[in-house]
Scaffold this active site. Sequence first.
Site, PDB file in Angstrom:
ATOM      1  N   LYS A 139     112.958 -43.348 -25.856  1.00 35.76           N
ATOM      2  CA  LYS A 139     112.877 -43.802 -27.243  1.00 35.76           C
ATOM      3  C   LYS A 139     114.002 -44.773 -27.586  1.00 35.76           C
ATOM      4  O   LYS A 139     114.546 -44.771 -28.684  1.00 35.76           O
ATOM      5  CB  LYS A 139     112.909 -42.600 -28.190  1.00 35.76           C
ATOM      6  CG  LYS A 139     111.750 -41.628 -28.005  1.00 35.76           C
ATOM      7  CD  LYS A 139     111.855 -40.449 -28.959  1.00 35.76           C
ATOM      8  CE  LYS A 139     110.705 -39.461 -28.749  1.00 35.76           C
ATOM      9  NZ  LYS A 139     109.403 -40.051 -29.092  1.00 35.76           N
ATOM     10  N   CYS A 140     114.332 -45.603 -26.654  1.00 38.31           N
ATOM     11  CA  CYS A 140     115.460 -46.527 -26.774  1.00 38.31           C
ATOM     12  C   CYS A 140     114.961 -47.965 -26.848  1.00 38.31           C
ATOM     13  O   CYS A 140     113.879 -48.287 -26.350  1.00 38.31           O
ATOM     14  CB  CYS A 140     116.374 -46.334 -25.559  1.00 38.31           C
ATOM     15  SG  CYS A 140     117.785 -47.451 -25.465  1.00 38.31           S
TER      16      CYS A 140
END
Length: 233
Positions: free
Chosen positions: A34-35
């Site tokens: 989720k970066c």
Amino acid sequence: MSIYDFNAITIDGDEVSLGHYKGKVLVIVNTASKCGFTPQYEGLENLYKQYKDKGFEVLGFPSNQFADQEPGESSEIKNFCEINYGVSFPLFEKNDVRGENALPLFKYLTDGTTFKEFDFNHPTGKKLNDILTEKSPESLEGNSIKWNFTKFLIDSDGEIVERYEPTTEPLAMSTDIEKLLKSSKYKHAPIMDKSETDVNNKKIYTGQDDEEVLNCEGKPCNFVYEDTKDKKK
């Protein structure tokens, strides 16, 4: 000592010795789902597909230490990587990559390399540096892992050759990889010229403000690092 002296647990729960990769050129990278740098999975997979038959491996180590950007269980991480980026290179169990509880492998990698600062020409480089400077200035000290997708290039003797910060895209490592493969003891086929590669880089999510810049889903991040000391209490 070399990386071959370390063991790791695969994402499927099997313990392996890194000696299994002896004689190959490796990229070892800490990852997150989720970066803002998560699209680098695609570039890493492209490198793996291009060079895997020539004595090359990518080893991915998920970590949730940076703004809680890898919250899932092993099965969720594996499915996410396979479905969204077609990842076929080896992934390992989620673990710490910095601090007192870091995997011994990553302590070895960071002790043997120098943090080279973020590339401010990268769309996210300056924002990442500014956020960490404001929220967690101590995290920028020393040579520890600073964020997701820090990459280490290892030669065929298990020695660290280069460190690349998250702002270095995977494709930018291809020239260094090719040099090592040409001098590798591994018996491989002729290396295809870099100009023949088919790499489709996804645009990196930059967000609308500092709180969103590092989260590719557009949701606010809870900064900053997981406090390893508090974790032990």
